[in-house]
Design an enzyme around this catalytic site. Sequence first.
Site, short mmCIF file in Angstrom:
data_model
loop_
_atom_site.label_atom_id
_atom_site.label_comp_id
_atom_site.label_asym_id
_atom_site.label_seq_id
_atom_site.Cartn_x
_atom_site.Cartn_y
_atom_site.Cartn_z
N ASP A 66 0.87 -1.18 0.00
CA ASP A 66 0.00 0.00 0.00
C ASP A 66 0.91 1.23 0.00
O ASP A 66 2.14 1.13 -0.17
CB ASP A 66 -1.00 -0.04 1.16
CG ASP A 66 -0.34 0.15 2.52
OD1 ASP A 66 0.91 0.24 2.59
OD2 ASP A 66 -1.06 0.21 3.53
N CYS A 126 3.03 -3.27 4.05
CA CYS A 126 2.17 -2.14 4.41
C CYS A 126 2.87 -1.42 5.56
O CYS A 126 4.09 -1.57 5.73
CB CYS A 126 0.74 -2.58 4.72
SG CYS A 126 0.51 -3.65 6.15
N THR A 153 2.56 -1.79 8.92
CA THR A 153 3.00 -2.74 9.94
C THR A 153 3.24 -4.14 9.39
O THR A 153 3.83 -4.97 10.07
CB THR A 153 1.91 -2.88 11.02
OG1 THR A 153 0.71 -3.33 10.37
CG2 THR A 153 1.66 -1.56 11.74
N HIS A 165 9.73 -24.22 8.56
CA HIS A 165 8.65 -24.90 9.30
C HIS A 165 7.28 -24.71 8.67
O HIS A 165 6.44 -25.60 8.76
CB HIS A 165 8.59 -24.37 10.74
CG HIS A 165 9.73 -24.86 11.59
ND1 HIS A 165 9.69 -24.86 12.97
CD2 HIS A 165 10.94 -25.38 11.25
CE1 HIS A 165 10.83 -25.35 13.45
NE2 HIS A 165 11.61 -25.65 12.43
N HIS A 212 6.71 -31.16 9.69
CA HIS A 212 6.17 -29.84 9.33
C HIS A 212 5.18 -29.94 8.17
O HIS A 212 4.25 -29.16 8.09
CB HIS A 212 7.32 -28.89 8.99
CG HIS A 212 8.32 -28.75 10.09
ND1 HIS A 212 8.01 -28.20 11.31
CD2 HIS A 212 9.62 -29.15 10.16
CE1 HIS A 212 9.09 -28.24 12.09
NE2 HIS A 212 10.07 -28.82 11.42
C1 RB5 Z 1 -2.15 2.51 6.52
O1 RB5 Z 1 -2.23 3.70 7.22
C2 RB5 Z 1 -1.91 1.35 7.49
O2 RB5 Z 1 -3.04 1.13 8.26
C3 RB5 Z 1 -1.51 0.12 6.74
O3 RB5 Z 1 -0.38 0.37 5.99
C4 RB5 Z 1 -1.16 -1.11 7.57
O4 RB5 Z 1 -0.24 -0.79 8.56
C5 RB5 Z 1 -2.31 -1.89 8.08
O5 RB5 Z 1 -2.14 -2.96 8.69
#
Ligand code: RB5
Length: 141
Positions: free
Chosen positions: A8, A61, A63, A94, A129
């Site tokens: 993203d 993304c 996180t 695994h 596994h």
């Molecule tokens: C975008 O702001 C953020 O929510 C997205 O990149 C991600 O971290 C969601 O899990």
Amino acid sequence: MKIFIASDHAGYTLKERIKQNFSEIEFIDLGTNSADVSVDYPDYSHDLADKIGQNFGILICGTGIGISIAANRHENIRCALCHDVTTARLAREHNNANVISFGARVIGEEIAFEMINVFLNTKFLGQRHQRRVEKINIKRA
Ligand code: RB5
């Protein structure tokens, strides 16, 4: 080696750095194409899951959480959210993961590069596994 990659807006800059760093890899880049336009990570995750076939994938993304959750809704995907080279290695050994995800807002690019290198060069160990991986997609009532 063909690698599918998508992110993203939060992961866009790291996605571009990864493509520069691994110039020997043929990336199939499914977007997004800007850090400045806010997009919805599930759109990119689902698109990669639909197109990946037998190849490996990278999803980024902010996180790594949302984009991995969406990818793991697909039966053909085992997406591992990784933060270090140990989780990247074990995701292959695994879990036979075929997609690695991570968060551009929580890891540095050198760690991302090392994780990708380890992920792409580590083999699944099979044996016990294999049995466990086969149980992942068993439908529950
Ligand atoms: C975008 O702001 C953020 O929510 C997205 O990149 C991600 O971290 C969601 O899990």
